[in-house]
Design an enzyme around this catalytic site. Structure first.
Site, PDB file in Angstrom:
ATOM      1  CB  THR A   5       0.035  -3.357  35.210  1.00  0.00           C
ATOM      2  OG1 THR A   5      -0.770  -3.182  36.413  1.00  0.00           O
ATOM      3  CG2 THR A   5      -0.721  -2.877  34.015  1.00  0.00           C
ATOM      4  CG  ASP A   6      -2.108  -5.814  39.620  1.00  0.00           C
ATOM      5  OD1 ASP A   6      -2.169  -4.586  39.197  1.00  0.00           O
ATOM      6  OD2 ASP A   6      -2.172  -6.011  40.629  1.00  0.00           O
ATOM      7  CD  GLU A   7      -3.440   0.073  37.778  1.00  0.00           C
ATOM      8  OE1 GLU A   7      -4.282   0.556  36.862  1.00  0.00           O
ATOM      9  OE2 GLU A   7      -2.856   0.291  38.774  1.00  0.00           O
TER      10      GLU A   7
ATOM     11  CE1 TYR B  53       0.197   2.107  33.255  1.00  0.00           C
ATOM     12  CE2 TYR B  53      -1.203   1.266  35.028  1.00  0.00           C
ATOM     13  CZ  TYR B  53      -0.170   1.210  34.089  1.00  0.00           C
ATOM     14  OH  TYR B  53       0.878   0.322  34.713  1.00  0.00           O
TER      15      TYR B  53
ATOM     16  CE  LYS C 228       1.867  -1.873  30.916  1.00  0.00           C
ATOM     17  NZ  LYS C 228       3.099  -1.748  30.562  1.00  0.00           N
TER      18      LYS C 228
ATOM     19  N   GLY D  34     -13.343   6.347  39.278  1.00  0.00           N
ATOM     20  CA  GLY D  34     -13.130   4.975  38.879  1.00  0.00           C
ATOM     21  C   GLY D  34     -12.287   4.180  39.479  1.00  0.00           C
TER      22      GLY D  34
HETATM   23  P1  NAD Z   1       8.046   4.734  35.469  1.00  0.00           P
HETATM   24  O1  NAD Z   1       7.196   5.790  34.712  1.00  0.00           O
HETATM   25  O2  NAD Z   1       8.737   4.917  36.752  1.00  0.00           O
HETATM   26  O3  NAD Z   1       9.048   4.504  34.114  1.00  0.00           O
HETATM   27  C1  NAD Z   1       8.867   4.701  32.792  1.00  0.00           C
HETATM   28  C2  NAD Z   1       9.920   4.995  32.029  1.00  0.00           C
HETATM   29  O4  NAD Z   1       9.696   4.647  30.555  1.00  0.00           O
HETATM   30  C3  NAD Z   1      10.870   6.228  32.402  1.00  0.00           C
HETATM   31  O5  NAD Z   1      12.150   6.009  32.448  1.00  0.00           O
HETATM   32  C4  NAD Z   1      10.479   7.059  31.174  1.00  0.00           C
HETATM   33  O6  NAD Z   1      11.258   7.863  30.774  1.00  0.00           O
HETATM   34  C5  NAD Z   1      10.375   5.738  30.046  1.00  0.00           C
HETATM   35  N1  NAD Z   1       9.460   6.200  28.882  1.00  0.00           N
HETATM   36  C6  NAD Z   1       8.174   6.830  28.782  1.00  0.00           C
HETATM   37  N2  NAD Z   1       7.863   6.886  27.634  1.00  0.00           N
HETATM   38  C7  NAD Z   1       8.638   6.258  26.788  1.00  0.00           C
HETATM   39  C8  NAD Z   1       8.858   6.358  25.340  1.00  0.00           C
HETATM   40  N3  NAD Z   1       7.930   6.747  24.416  1.00  0.00           N
HETATM   41  N4  NAD Z   1       9.962   6.002  24.922  1.00  0.00           N
HETATM   42  C9  NAD Z   1      11.011   5.576  25.635  1.00  0.00           C
HETATM   43  N5  NAD Z   1      11.007   5.637  27.022  1.00  0.00           N
HETATM   44  C10 NAD Z   1       9.711   6.121  27.463  1.00  0.00           C
HETATM   45  O7  NAD Z   1       7.244   3.355  35.470  1.00  0.00           O
HETATM   46  P2  NAD Z   1       7.468   2.014  36.209  1.00  0.00           P
HETATM   47  O8  NAD Z   1       6.578   2.013  37.430  1.00  0.00           O
HETATM   48  O9  NAD Z   1       9.002   1.680  36.357  1.00  0.00           O
HETATM   49  O10 NAD Z   1       6.871   0.725  35.422  1.00  0.00           O
HETATM   50  C11 NAD Z   1       7.429   0.128  34.490  1.00  0.00           C
HETATM   51  C12 NAD Z   1       6.709  -0.844  33.693  1.00  0.00           C
HETATM   52  O11 NAD Z   1       5.845  -1.676  34.636  1.00  0.00           O
HETATM   53  C13 NAD Z   1       5.360  -0.284  33.026  1.00  0.00           C
HETATM   54  O12 NAD Z   1       5.184  -1.059  31.923  1.00  0.00           O
HETATM   55  C14 NAD Z   1       4.264  -0.474  33.958  1.00  0.00           C
HETATM   56  O13 NAD Z   1       3.061  -0.494  33.380  1.00  0.00           O
HETATM   57  C15 NAD Z   1       4.707  -1.706  34.584  1.00  0.00           C
HETATM   58  N6  NAD Z   1       4.207  -1.841  35.856  1.00  0.00           N
HETATM   59  C16 NAD Z   1       4.245  -0.954  37.020  1.00  0.00           C
HETATM   60  C17 NAD Z   1       4.156  -1.398  38.223  1.00  0.00           C
HETATM   61  C18 NAD Z   1       4.116  -0.488  39.306  1.00  0.00           C
HETATM   62  O14 NAD Z   1       3.778  -0.679  40.645  1.00  0.00           O
HETATM   63  N7  NAD Z   1       4.800   0.804  39.271  1.00  0.00           N
HETATM   64  C19 NAD Z   1       3.342  -2.819  38.399  1.00  0.00           C
HETATM   65  C20 NAD Z   1       3.036  -3.451  37.291  1.00  0.00           C
HETATM   66  C21 NAD Z   1       3.531  -3.293  36.095  1.00  0.00           C
HETATM   67  O1  TDX Z   2      -1.593  10.349  47.294  1.00  0.00           O
HETATM   68  C1  TDX Z   2      -2.142   9.205  47.002  1.00  0.00           C
HETATM   69  N1  TDX Z   2      -3.063   8.763  47.869  1.00  0.00           N
HETATM   70  C2  TDX Z   2      -3.707   7.635  47.605  1.00  0.00           C
HETATM   71  O2  TDX Z   2      -4.543   7.457  48.488  1.00  0.00           O
HETATM   72  C3  TDX Z   2      -1.796   8.650  45.878  1.00  0.00           C
HETATM   73  C4  TDX Z   2      -0.845   9.034  44.799  1.00  0.00           C
HETATM   74  C5  TDX Z   2      -2.533   7.296  45.682  1.00  0.00           C
HETATM   75  N2  TDX Z   2      -3.529   6.679  46.612  1.00  0.00           N
HETATM   76  C6  TDX Z   2      -4.061   5.482  46.435  1.00  0.00           C
HETATM   77  C7  TDX Z   2      -4.601   5.176  45.101  1.00  0.00           C
HETATM   78  C8  TDX Z   2      -4.188   3.747  44.999  1.00  0.00           C
HETATM   79  O3  TDX Z   2      -5.536   3.046  45.400  1.00  0.00           O
HETATM   80  O4  TDX Z   2      -3.012   4.564  46.668  1.00  0.00           O
HETATM   81  C9  TDX Z   2      -2.997   3.529  45.716  1.00  0.00           C
HETATM   82  C10 TDX Z   2      -1.765   3.277  44.962  1.00  0.00           C
HETATM   83  O5  TDX Z   2      -1.911   4.504  44.017  1.00  0.00           O
HETATM   84  P1  TDX Z   2      -0.518   4.554  42.897  1.00  0.00           P
HETATM   85  O6  TDX Z   2       0.710   4.484  43.660  1.00  0.00           O
HETATM   86  O7  TDX Z   2      -1.037   5.566  42.025  1.00  0.00           O
HETATM   87  O8  TDX Z   2      -0.642   3.095  42.004  1.00  0.00           O
HETATM   88  P2  TDX Z   2      -1.816   2.307  41.405  1.00  0.00           P
HETATM   89  O9  TDX Z   2      -2.726   3.522  40.685  1.00  0.00           O
HETATM   90  O10 TDX Z   2      -2.335   1.102  42.229  1.00  0.00           O
HETATM   91  O11 TDX Z   2      -1.136   1.833  40.055  1.00  0.00           O
HETATM   92  C11 TDX Z   2       0.261   1.292  40.258  1.00  0.00           C
HETATM   93  O12 TDX Z   2       0.441  -0.235  40.353  1.00  0.00           O
HETATM   94  C12 TDX Z   2       0.086  -0.797  39.251  1.00  0.00           C
HETATM   95  C13 TDX Z   2       1.287   1.770  39.377  1.00  0.00           C
HETATM   96  O13 TDX Z   2       1.123   3.119  39.346  1.00  0.00           O
HETATM   97  C14 TDX Z   2       0.904   1.371  37.816  1.00  0.00           C
HETATM   98  O14 TDX Z   2       1.871   1.539  36.947  1.00  0.00           O
HETATM   99  C15 TDX Z   2       0.772  -0.247  37.900  1.00  0.00           C
HETATM  100  O15 TDX Z   2       0.502  -0.774  36.798  1.00  0.00           O
END
Ligand code: NAD
Ligand code: TDX
Length: 331
Positions: free
Chosen positions: A120-122, A147, A151, A272
């Site tokens: 992730t970019d985080e 988190y 990562k 944070g």
């Molecule tokens: P998600 O939470 O929707 O899915 C995570 C999956 O991993 C789930 O199916 C869960 O059951 C599985 N999992 C969790 N712990 C596990 C374990 N110990 N063993 C096996 N499986 C396990 O997450 P997502 O949003 O699809 O993110 C997927 C990946 O992409 C992550 O690595 C996240 O850091 C990265 N990522 C997410 C975003 C975003 O915007 N969501 C952005 C950049 C990177």
């Molecule tokens: O109810 C809400 N109201 C709100 O204002 C929620 C759930 C979030 N927010 C804000 C927090 C963030 O600034 O919205 C923005 C996005 O929040 P999230 O969906 O929780 O995402 P973020 O914390 O930015 O992280 C996501 O992007 C990077 C993914 O969850 C991560 O897994 C990924 O690495």
């Protein structure tokens, strides 16, 4: 490549990636290793004789070795992924994101299997709201939340395994994804499903925080390109120039759903809370020829809203429990 192992393939991005590969590379056998935590759902996976689900933990070294041994590549999506949960209970983040990655790369090292690490970019921390800088592969790591710190730790393990053991790995750091199958705890689906349920959307703090949105399908295509054409040992940043502040995103969702753009409830801010993320994806574009296809965020949001409207059964059972957790945190 004949057989790939996709960890976390029953989650949001993992399942979209599995669907992308099953559709575009139909000769490849895909094994999904997923623990099916609260975020994983078997129903996210396409039904195909080329897609097999193994329910298990990426920290289970014996199971991981057995699966890695018969794979040509591992694409690692599994993670604890929600920042807000990491602030109340970081333990599963340390276990899955750090120990789980360690377990996978050890197995890949042992059997010399190609590994792609989805990050992730985080890991880079945040940028100032007023500045025009973006993250690049050279930006120093500076994670803010538990988190993001786990990562970042997992990325560093992968980099060390490349350098010290010759692990054949690539890393991608992507910005915020949106699209179908995203868990309703996350910002966009939470607000859409709130509105569909007649509840007010919830905005953290002043809503000025900026995220760089990318459609999940564009992310999947980028990961496939990096896996097949990326330079071993390299990091690629994935982003679609989709910067928008949370208040604007929420106003767009409200308007698309025929509500007043002001019909939301301000709630407690995230401790944070990162201010701004922005990705410079030049390397991915110039080296691998990637371009995002979902360039109109408004129409991407429109089709995402439509997906949640049509797939109420997919999310409605969980809605009460998800909102209860948020209420406990005054969010
Ligand atoms: P998600 O939470 O929707 O899915 C995570 C999956 O991993 C789930 O199916 C869960 O059951 C599985 N999992 C969790 N712990 C596990 C374990 N110990 N063993 C096996 N499986 C396990 O997450 P997502 O949003 O699809 O993110 C997927 C990946 O992409 C992550 O690595 C996240 O850091 C990265 N990522 C997410 C975003 C975003 O915007 N969501 C952005 C950049 C990177
Ligand atoms: O109810 C809400 N109201 C709100 O204002 C929620 C759930 C979030 N927010 C804000 C927090 C963030 O600034 O919205 C923005 C996005 O929040 P999230 O969906 O929780 O995402 P973020 O914390 O930015 O992280 C996501 O992007 C990077 C993914 O969850 C991560 O897994 C990924 O690495």
């Amino acid at each position: 490549m004949k057989r790939i192992l996709v960890t976390g393939g029953a989650g949001f991005i993992g399942s979209n990636f599995v669907r992308y590969v099953a559709t575009n590379q139909s000769e490849i056998h895909i094994t999904v290793l997923d623990k099916l935590t609260y975020a994983g759902n078997q129903a996210n996976l396409p039904v195909s004789n080329k897609v097999e689900l193994v329910v298990g933990d990426i920290c289970d070294a014996d199971l991981v070795e057995r699966l890695v041994q018969k794979s040509d590549a591992v694409i690692h999506f599994a993670a604890e992924s929600h920042n807000d949960h990491s602030l109340t209970n970081p333990a599963p983040f340390v276990q899955t994101n750090i120990v789980g990655t360690y377990t996978l790369i050890e197995a890949c090292r042992k059997f010399d299997v190609r590994y792609h690490h989805v990050s992730t970019d985080e890991v880079y921390g945040d940028l100032a709201l007023e500045d025009s800088q973006k993250f690049t592969p050279e930006t120093p790591y500076n994670p803010s939340s538990p988190y993001a710190a786990t990562k970042a730790s997992s990325d560093l393990l992968v980099k060390a395994w490349v350098r010290s053991f010759g692990l054949r790995a690539t890393i991608s750091n992507c910005s915020n994804n949106y699209g179908p199958y995203q868990h309703i705890e996350k910002f966009i689906p939470r607000q859409i499903t709130n509105i569909l349920n007649g509840q007010r959307p919830k905005l953290y703090g002043d809503g000025k925080n900026v995220r760089d949105w990318i459609h999940v399908e564009d992310h999947s295509r980028a990961v496939w390109l990096i896996l097949t054409n990326g330079q071993i040992g390299d990091t690629y940043l994935i982003g679609a120039e989709g910067e928008a502040d949370n208040k604007t995103v929420l106003a767009t969702i409200l308007t698309l759903m025929q509500q007043s753009p002001e019909a939301y409830e301000p709630v407690a801010d995230r401790p944070g809370h990162d201010l701004r993320y922005a990705i410079d994806a030049t390397k991915l574009k110039e080296e691998l020829g990637w371009q995002p296809q979902f360039t109109d965020f408004r129409s991407g949001l429109e089709s995402t809203i439509e997906w949640y409207r049509k797939n109420r059964k997919w999310w409605e059972k969980e809605k009460i429990a998800v909102e209860k957790l948020y209420t406990q945190r005054k969010q």
